[in-house]
Motif scaffolding. Structure first.
Motif, mmCIF file in Angstrom:
data_model
loop_
_atom_site.group_PDB
_atom_site.id
_atom_site.type_symbol
_atom_site.label_atom_id
_atom_site.label_comp_id
_atom_site.label_asym_id
_atom_site.label_seq_id
_atom_site.Cartn_x
_atom_site.Cartn_y
_atom_site.Cartn_z
ATOM 1 N N LYS A 11 2.091 -10.419 4.435
ATOM 2 C CA LYS A 11 1.613 -11.424 3.490
ATOM 3 C C LYS A 11 0.865 -10.719 2.365
ATOM 4 N N LEU A 12 1.224 -11.038 1.149
ATOM 5 C CA LEU A 12 0.611 -10.395 -0.014
ATOM 6 C C LEU A 12 0.713 -11.346 -1.196
ATOM 7 N N SER A 13 -0.403 -11.575 -1.872
ATOM 8 C CA SER A 13 -0.437 -12.470 -3.021
ATOM 9 C C SER A 13 -0.347 -11.665 -4.311
ATOM 10 N N ALA A 14 0.264 -12.253 -5.327
ATOM 11 C CA ALA A 14 0.379 -11.599 -6.627
ATOM 12 C C ALA A 14 -0.951 -11.657 -7.377
ATOM 13 N N VAL A 15 -1.102 -10.772 -8.348
ATOM 14 C CA VAL A 15 -2.285 -10.791 -9.203
ATOM 15 C C VAL A 15 -2.259 -12.075 -10.026
ATOM 16 N N SER A 16 -3.360 -12.816 -9.984
ATOM 17 C CA SER A 16 -3.395 -14.096 -10.678
ATOM 18 C C SER A 16 -4.708 -14.256 -11.443
ATOM 19 N N PRO A 17 -4.619 -14.618 -12.740
ATOM 20 C CA PRO A 17 -3.385 -14.806 -13.512
ATOM 21 C C PRO A 17 -2.686 -13.478 -13.756
ATOM 22 N N ALA A 18 -1.431 -13.556 -14.131
ATOM 23 C CA ALA A 18 -0.635 -12.341 -14.338
ATOM 24 C C ALA A 18 -1.305 -11.427 -15.355
ATOM 25 N N ALA A 19 -1.369 -10.125 -15.019
ATOM 26 C CA ALA A 19 -2.085 -9.172 -15.874
ATOM 27 C C ALA A 19 -1.186 -8.487 -16.879
ATOM 28 N N ALA A 20 0.119 -8.659 -16.788
ATOM 29 C CA ALA A 20 1.037 -7.955 -17.670
ATOM 30 C C ALA A 20 2.216 -8.855 -17.995
ATOM 31 N N THR A 21 2.903 -8.508 -19.066
ATOM 32 C CA THR A 21 4.136 -9.205 -19.434
ATOM 33 C C THR A 21 5.369 -8.411 -19.028
ATOM 34 N N SER A 22 5.205 -7.090 -18.836
ATOM 35 C CA SER A 22 6.320 -6.252 -18.394
ATOM 36 C C SER A 22 5.771 -5.068 -17.611
ATOM 37 N N VAL A 23 6.579 -4.560 -16.682
ATOM 38 C CA VAL A 23 6.203 -3.420 -15.845
ATOM 39 C C VAL A 23 7.383 -2.471 -15.800
ATOM 40 N N GLU A 24 7.137 -1.211 -16.111
ATOM 41 C CA GLU A 24 8.192 -0.203 -16.104
ATOM 42 C C GLU A 24 7.795 0.960 -15.201
ATOM 43 N N VAL A 25 8.691 1.345 -14.307
ATOM 44 C CA VAL A 25 8.429 2.458 -13.396
ATOM 45 C C VAL A 25 8.500 3.765 -14.161
ATOM 46 N N GLU A 26 7.471 4.607 -13.983
ATOM 47 C CA GLU A 26 7.417 5.912 -14.648
ATOM 48 C C GLU A 26 7.736 7.050 -13.682
ATOM 49 N N GLU A 27 7.105 7.049 -12.520
ATOM 50 C CA GLU A 27 7.279 8.136 -11.551
ATOM 51 C C GLU A 27 7.283 7.569 -10.138
ATOM 52 N N VAL A 28 8.064 8.188 -9.268
ATOM 53 C CA VAL A 28 8.082 7.842 -7.844
ATOM 54 C C VAL A 28 8.143 9.125 -7.043
ATOM 55 N N SER A 29 7.209 9.294 -6.125
ATOM 56 C CA SER A 29 7.189 10.438 -5.204
ATOM 57 C C SER A 29 7.054 9.906 -3.792
ATOM 58 N N ALA A 30 7.553 10.665 -2.817
ATOM 59 C CA ALA A 30 7.560 10.208 -1.436
ATOM 60 C C ALA A 30 7.081 11.301 -0.501
ATOM 61 N N ARG A 31 6.717 10.893 0.688
ATOM 62 C CA ARG A 31 6.376 11.842 1.747
ATOM 63 C C ARG A 31 7.626 12.278 2.502
ATOM 64 N N GLU A 32 8.556 11.358 2.685
ATOM 65 C CA GLU A 32 9.723 11.622 3.522
ATOM 66 C C GLU A 32 10.974 11.831 2.657
ATOM 67 N N GLU A 33 11.841 12.714 3.117
ATOM 68 C CA GLU A 33 13.092 12.980 2.420
ATOM 69 C C GLU A 33 14.009 11.753 2.420
ATOM 70 N N SER A 34 13.907 10.931 3.451
ATOM 71 C CA SER A 34 14.792 9.767 3.557
ATOM 72 C C SER A 34 14.567 8.769 2.436
#
Length: 309
Positions: A225-248
């Motif tokens: 269960k997780l609620s969104a930020v309210s009121p909405a804080a942005a009009t658009s969201v763009e992914v810049e970087e993604v890193s992981a712990r696991e190779e999978s």
């Protein structure tokens, strides 16, 4: 048939034993009465003691207990008081009648005031950034004075009562250097995640979470269960970087069901007032050929080693 008319051996002993017990009981009653009459003769207090005194018993001596010395420590943190004092102290001058001077001297009458020019800059805000307790209710508090073009740090010795009812600054503040840069730990997320199903799920989820684009629930794993930020804080969201712990996490396809990965996602959120670079730690699980959000964390000490642009 013949029956013996002589009494049993035990029968001859029981009356004697009963008589002996009766004699002892009578003696106890006589002793008790004698004690009560003696108490009456001595007065009401002695009577109360004689009647209320329990029969003597043998009690085991208590085990020796370890004696502990209670140590009282100051639980009140004077950081806010110190920040208030430094704010007034930096705004005061040789004119002891000014409001700032009176406020500073009321909190620390023995601390000398600075002598500043009329056009000297004043801090916009004074914020406590560090406090360290000492013995006897003494504290060392460091505050940051934020000016228009700089930040000054002051270390202030103070003392406060355990209940916070009394407070004093013991000497003048000390101007100190800013804290040095702390070395970053080894990267926690070392695997670079390229564009694919995982980055798509993370980006769509954070767009729903921050900008209200879609329902957050459709990206969550069962039971989460997780609620969104309210009121909405942005009009658009763009992914810049993604890193992981696991190779999978870096695979082009979603792995088998139950696979669990941990990723650090950096996004750029844009809104009416500007843009913010934001970072989130997400835990994702694979189910039915798709990634689902199992947990969201923020503000931890994780560092990234991989990147995607």
């Amino acid at each position: 048939m013949f029956r013996s008319t002589s009494p049993p051996t035990g029968a001859t002993k029981r009356p004697a034993a009963a008589g002996l017990a009766l004699t002892r009981m009578r003696r106890r009653v006589q002793f008790g009465r004698a004690g009560v009459w003696a108490a009456l003769a001595a007065g009401p207090l002695a009577l109360a003691v004689a009647v209320g005194r329990p029969s003597p018993t043998v009690a085991a001596s208590p085990e020796p207990r370890e004696q502990r010395t209670a140590q009282t420590t100051s639980v009140a943190d004077p950081s806010d008081y110190v920040a208030e004092f430094v704010d007034a102290w930096l705004r005061s001058s040789d004119d002891a009648s000014s409001a700032a001077s009176r406020r500073a001297q009321a909190m620390a009458p023995d601390v000398p005031l600075p002598s500043l020019d009329e056009d000297a800059p004043t801090p916009r805000r004074v914020t406590p950034v560090r406090s360290a307790p000492r013995e006897g209710g003494r504290w060392s508090v460091t505050v940051a004075a934020q000016y228009a073009d700089a930040v000054r740090y002051f270390a202030v010795p103070a003392i406060i009562a355990a209940d916070g009812g009394s407070f004093a600054v013991t000497t003048a503040p000390a101007l100190v250097a800013a804290p040095s840069e702390h070395p970053l730990p080894e990267p926690t997320y070392k695997v670079t995640v390229e564009e694919g199903p995982l980055t798509a799920t993370a980006g769509e989820f954070l767009a729903a979470y921050l900008a209200g684009r879609g329902e957050v629930a459709r990206y969550l794993a069962p039971g989460v269960k997780l609620s969104a930020v309210s009121p909405a804080a942005a009009t658009s969201v763009e992914v810049e970087e993604v890193s992981a712990r696991e190779e999978s996490a870096a695979g082009e396809r979603v792995p088998r069901d139950g696979t669990r990965v941990h990723v650090l996602v950096t996004v750029e959120a844009r809104g009416k007032s500007g843009r913010w670079p934001l970072a989130y730690e997400l835990t994702l699980t694979a189910r039915g050929g798709r990634w689902e959000i199992a947990a969201l964390e923020a503000g931890t000490t994780a560092t990234a080693g991989g990147a995607r642009r």
